[in-house]
Design a protein around this motif. Structure first.
Motif, mmCIF file in Angstrom:
data_model
loop_
_atom_site.group_PDB
_atom_site.id
_atom_site.type_symbol
_atom_site.label_atom_id
_atom_site.label_comp_id
_atom_site.label_asym_id
_atom_site.label_seq_id
_atom_site.Cartn_x
_atom_site.Cartn_y
_atom_site.Cartn_z
ATOM 1 N N LEU A 239 42.766 57.691 71.692
ATOM 2 C CA LEU A 239 42.142 57.571 70.373
ATOM 3 C C LEU A 239 41.024 58.599 70.216
ATOM 4 C CD1 LEU A 239 41.851 56.062 67.680
ATOM 5 C CD2 LEU A 239 40.312 54.462 68.833
ATOM 6 N N VAL A 240 40.191 58.741 71.251
ATOM 7 C CA VAL A 240 39.131 59.756 71.231
ATOM 8 C C VAL A 240 39.749 61.147 71.123
ATOM 9 C CG1 VAL A 240 37.248 60.802 72.560
ATOM 10 C CG2 VAL A 240 37.529 58.317 72.537
ATOM 11 N N GLN A 241 40.819 61.377 71.880
ATOM 12 C CA GLN A 241 41.516 62.665 71.889
ATOM 13 C C GLN A 241 42.021 63.037 70.499
ATOM 14 O OE1 GLN A 241 45.200 62.514 74.032
ATOM 15 N NE2 GLN A 241 45.400 64.732 74.185
ATOM 16 N N ILE A 242 42.715 62.105 69.844
ATOM 17 C CA ILE A 242 43.312 62.384 68.534
ATOM 18 C C ILE A 242 42.239 62.541 67.465
ATOM 19 C CG2 ILE A 242 44.897 61.534 66.762
ATOM 20 C CD1 ILE A 242 46.188 62.391 69.422
ATOM 21 N N LEU A 243 41.218 61.682 67.504
ATOM 22 C CA LEU A 243 40.140 61.784 66.519
ATOM 23 C C LEU A 243 39.397 63.114 66.650
ATOM 24 C CD1 LEU A 243 38.655 58.159 66.493
ATOM 25 C CD2 LEU A 243 40.088 59.251 64.749
ATOM 26 N N ALA A 244 39.277 63.610 67.878
ATOM 27 C CA ALA A 244 38.642 64.914 68.088
ATOM 28 C C ALA A 244 39.444 66.015 67.399
ATOM 29 C CB ALA A 244 38.516 65.204 69.587
ATOM 30 N N MET A 245 40.771 65.991 67.570
ATOM 31 C CA MET A 245 41.626 67.000 66.928
ATOM 32 C C MET A 245 41.603 66.857 65.404
ATOM 33 S SD MET A 245 45.690 67.825 67.508
ATOM 34 C CE MET A 245 46.241 66.185 67.038
ATOM 35 N N TYR A 246 41.673 65.615 64.922
ATOM 36 C CA TYR A 246 41.690 65.370 63.475
ATOM 37 C C TYR A 246 40.358 65.701 62.808
ATOM 38 C CZ TYR A 246 46.140 62.795 63.902
ATOM 39 O OH TYR A 246 47.453 62.433 64.116
ATOM 40 N N SER A 247 39.285 65.796 63.591
ATOM 41 C CA SER A 247 37.974 66.079 63.006
ATOM 42 C C SER A 247 37.774 67.555 62.669
ATOM 43 C CB SER A 247 36.864 65.634 63.967
ATOM 44 O OG SER A 247 36.807 66.473 65.110
ATOM 45 N N VAL A 248 38.667 68.431 63.164
ATOM 46 C CA VAL A 248 38.500 69.873 62.944
ATOM 47 C C VAL A 248 38.470 70.225 61.454
ATOM 48 C CG1 VAL A 248 39.538 72.158 63.314
ATOM 49 C CG2 VAL A 248 39.397 70.528 65.210
ATOM 50 N N PRO A 249 39.412 69.733 60.614
ATOM 51 C CA PRO A 249 39.323 70.051 59.182
ATOM 52 C C PRO A 249 38.010 69.592 58.545
ATOM 53 C CG PRO A 249 41.479 69.144 59.696
ATOM 54 C CD PRO A 249 40.624 68.958 60.910
ATOM 55 N N PHE A 250 37.479 68.443 59.006
ATOM 56 C CA PHE A 250 36.207 67.963 58.460
ATOM 57 C C PHE A 250 35.064 68.899 58.839
ATOM 58 C CE2 PHE A 250 32.271 65.469 58.939
ATOM 59 C CZ PHE A 250 32.093 65.091 57.610
ATOM 60 N N LEU A 251 35.073 69.400 60.080
ATOM 61 C CA LEU A 251 34.031 70.327 60.518
ATOM 62 C C LEU A 251 34.112 71.635 59.738
ATOM 63 C CD1 LEU A 251 34.244 69.605 64.347
ATOM 64 C CD2 LEU A 251 32.376 68.967 62.807
ATOM 65 N N GLY A 255 31.410 73.085 57.279
ATOM 66 C CA GLY A 255 30.992 74.459 57.523
ATOM 67 C C GLY A 255 30.920 75.288 56.254
ATOM 68 N N PHE A 256 31.739 74.940 55.280
ATOM 69 C CA PHE A 256 31.706 75.628 53.982
ATOM 70 C C PHE A 256 30.617 75.057 53.070
ATOM 71 C CE2 PHE A 256 36.077 77.107 54.953
ATOM 72 C CZ PHE A 256 35.940 78.430 54.571
ATOM 73 N N GLY A 257 29.853 74.100 53.575
ATOM 74 C CA GLY A 257 28.766 73.538 52.790
ATOM 75 C C GLY A 257 29.207 72.495 51.784
ATOM 76 N N LEU A 258 30.397 71.908 51.986
ATOM 77 C CA LEU A 258 30.923 70.912 51.054
ATOM 78 C C LEU A 258 30.569 69.505 51.537
ATOM 79 C CD1 LEU A 258 34.456 72.550 50.641
ATOM 80 C CD2 LEU A 258 32.506 72.772 49.081
ATOM 81 N N GLY A 259 30.511 68.553 50.599
ATOM 82 C CA GLY A 259 30.099 67.219 51.008
ATOM 83 C C GLY A 259 30.574 66.081 50.138
ATOM 84 N N ASP A 260 31.552 66.325 49.265
ATOM 85 C CA ASP A 260 32.026 65.258 48.383
ATOM 86 C C ASP A 260 32.890 64.229 49.106
ATOM 87 O OD1 ASP A 260 30.703 66.342 46.239
ATOM 88 O OD2 ASP A 260 32.421 67.512 45.536
ATOM 89 N N PHE A 261 33.518 64.644 50.208
ATOM 90 C CA PHE A 261 34.393 63.743 50.961
ATOM 91 C C PHE A 261 33.748 63.414 52.301
ATOM 92 C CE2 PHE A 261 37.160 65.693 47.909
ATOM 93 C CZ PHE A 261 38.126 64.744 47.615
ATOM 94 N N ASN A 262 33.958 62.180 52.769
ATOM 95 C CA ASN A 262 33.390 61.801 54.059
ATOM 96 C C ASN A 262 34.399 62.021 55.187
ATOM 97 O OD1 ASN A 262 35.079 59.405 54.388
ATOM 98 N ND2 ASN A 262 33.789 58.425 52.849
ATOM 99 N N VAL A 263 33.948 61.821 56.411
ATOM 100 C CA VAL A 263 34.771 62.114 57.583
ATOM 101 C C VAL A 263 36.025 61.249 57.643
ATOM 102 C CG1 VAL A 263 33.462 60.549 59.085
ATOM 103 C CG2 VAL A 263 34.717 62.454 60.097
ATOM 104 N N LEU A 264 35.926 59.976 57.224
ATOM 105 C CA LEU A 264 37.089 59.086 57.265
ATOM 106 C C LEU A 264 38.188 59.551 56.306
ATOM 107 C CD1 LEU A 264 35.403 55.567 57.481
ATOM 108 C CD2 LEU A 264 36.424 56.911 59.329
ATOM 109 N N GLU A 265 37.793 60.041 55.140
ATOM 110 C CA GLU A 265 38.774 60.514 54.162
ATOM 111 C C GLU A 265 39.510 61.744 54.672
ATOM 112 O OE1 GLU A 265 36.783 59.235 49.900
ATOM 113 O OE2 GLU A 265 35.822 60.818 51.071
ATOM 114 N N VAL A 266 38.772 62.646 55.314
ATOM 115 C CA VAL A 266 39.391 63.876 55.837
ATOM 116 C C VAL A 266 40.317 63.550 57.003
ATOM 117 C CG1 VAL A 266 38.971 66.159 56.811
ATOM 118 C CG2 VAL A 266 37.407 65.232 55.099
ATOM 119 N N ILE A 267 39.858 62.696 57.924
ATOM 120 C CA ILE A 267 40.685 62.304 59.069
ATOM 121 C C ILE A 267 41.938 61.573 58.598
ATOM 122 C CG2 ILE A 267 40.782 60.708 61.039
ATOM 123 C CD1 ILE A 267 37.958 61.572 61.747
ATOM 124 N N ALA A 268 41.811 60.755 57.557
ATOM 125 C CA ALA A 268 42.976 60.042 57.018
ATOM 126 C C ALA A 268 44.039 61.021 56.537
ATOM 127 C CB ALA A 268 42.546 59.128 55.871
#
Length: 349
Positions: A239-251, A255-268
């Motif tokens: 679970l930690v492994q997959i969440l780490a990979m799925y977090s890359v798009p959120f990072l 990094g582009f300075g965006l903030g309308d979506f939270n981490v759970l929405e991006v990981i989903a």
């Protein structure tokens, strides 16, 4: 051996061809300078965090391999476990449907004096954990973001259904392979009959080999049945492994300075994307992953940076680590050849 080399070259050629075609499609409507300019605006700490997340991904894989092999009495060093993780990542990435990862891991483990029956069962157990987590997260992700996904995907939602269905089938097959003696026997019998149509001698040899391996396989399976907590620990690590990979798009998003979506929405969204394309018979799901990213994440990233976000996200989570693990594999081959030429090569790391 020559056949294996030709197969690797063929898969590598297909990978390069798909890679070229993918970037041609990306750059067709977006110049390289535009993408480079957009990427240069990303805050560097988030890029390094993304690279760190993928390092966690590989480290968790190595930890699970160490944990599963320890049940059979193998004290695998962290360096050797990372070697097996790197080999698995690279060959899974450059072969259709990630079919080359586990066989090559078994090969390298065998060279390190790990019994094939033990390494195969350990990797199947780890794969079962991986499939369980990815399928579960994709279902949760779809339910959580179903409105966004339905609006974005259109007919591509059928690709998601196929992906989930195929991954569920893989889960069931793995469960039968690990815990059902009858399932293994029936599968072995079917393979032996098929080979028997072409060569009875080879079929007899294969049947004897299967009989010996199945006995060893079932004895090994008892280790897992008697140590049920091992699966809970493996699932947690996965679970930690997959969440780490799925977090890359959120990072990348942050990094582009965006903030309308939270981490759970991006990981989903990423969990849905991964399962939708993972079962396709393409090395690294090249082309399809990029296209699906452009479709699923278009509501999240502004149109002007969508292509750049996709290139950066895939660059961190896939292309960079294909390069890194590929260099590791090349290094292992060179070390083996150099050691063999001086008579100094030892298979155990």
């Amino acid at each position: 051996m020559n056949h294996k080399i030709l197969q690797i070259l063929k898969n590598g050629g297909l990978f390069v061809l798909l890679l070229g075609l993918t970037f041609y499609i990306i750059l067709k409507d977006n110049s390289l300078s535009q993408i480079a300019s957009a990427v240069s605006d990303v805050e560097l700490p988030y890029i390094f965090l993304g690279i760190g997340a993928m390092a966690i991904f590989l480290s968790c894989e190595a930890l699970n391999i160490m944990r599963c092999l320890k049940l059979f009495g193998y004290e695998v060093s962290p360096l050797s476990a990372m070697k097996y993780a790197a080999v698995g990542f690279f060959f899974s990435s450059v072969t259709p449907s990630a079919s080359g990862g586990q066989p090559m891991q078994v090969y390298y483990m065998y060279k390190d004096h790990i019994e094939v029956s033990h390494s195969t069962l350990a990797l199947l157990f780890e794969l079962l954990s991986f499939e369980t987590v990815t399928v579960t997260l994709s279902i949760i992700g779809f339910l959580y973001q179903r409105n966004t996904i339905s609006a974005s995907m259109g007919n591509l939602k059928y690709l998601l259904l196929i992906g989930v269905g195929l991954n569920l089938m893989v889960m069931l097959l793995l469960i039968m392979a690990i815990f059902s003696r009858n399932a293994i026997k029936k599968a072995a019998k079917a393979v032996t009959r098929l080979v028997g149509f072409f060569s009875k001698t080879k079929a007899d040899v294969l049947e004897e080999l299967f009989t010996e391996q199945i006995t060893e396989y079932q004895q090994s399976a008892r280790y897992f049945k008697e140590n049920k907590m091992i699966f809970a620990k493996t699932l947690t690590t996965t679970l930690v492994q997959i969440l780490a990979m799925y977090s890359v798009p959120f990072l990348v998003y942050k990094g582009f300075g965006l903030g309308d979506f939270n981490v759970l929405e991006v990981i989903a969204l990423q969990s849905v994307l991964y399962v939708a394309v993972s079962a396709l018979p393409l090395p690294g799901a090249l082309g399809v992953s990029e296209s699906a990213f452009m479709i699923l994440f278009r509501t999240m990233f502004p149109a002007g940076i969508l292509s750049s976000a996709m290139v950066l996200s895939r660059g961190i989570s896939f292309y960079l680590f294909v390069l890194v693990t590929g260099l590791c594999v090349a290094g292992l081959v060179l070390i083996k050849k150099k050691g063999a030429s001086y008579g100094l090569y030892h298979t155990n790391c």
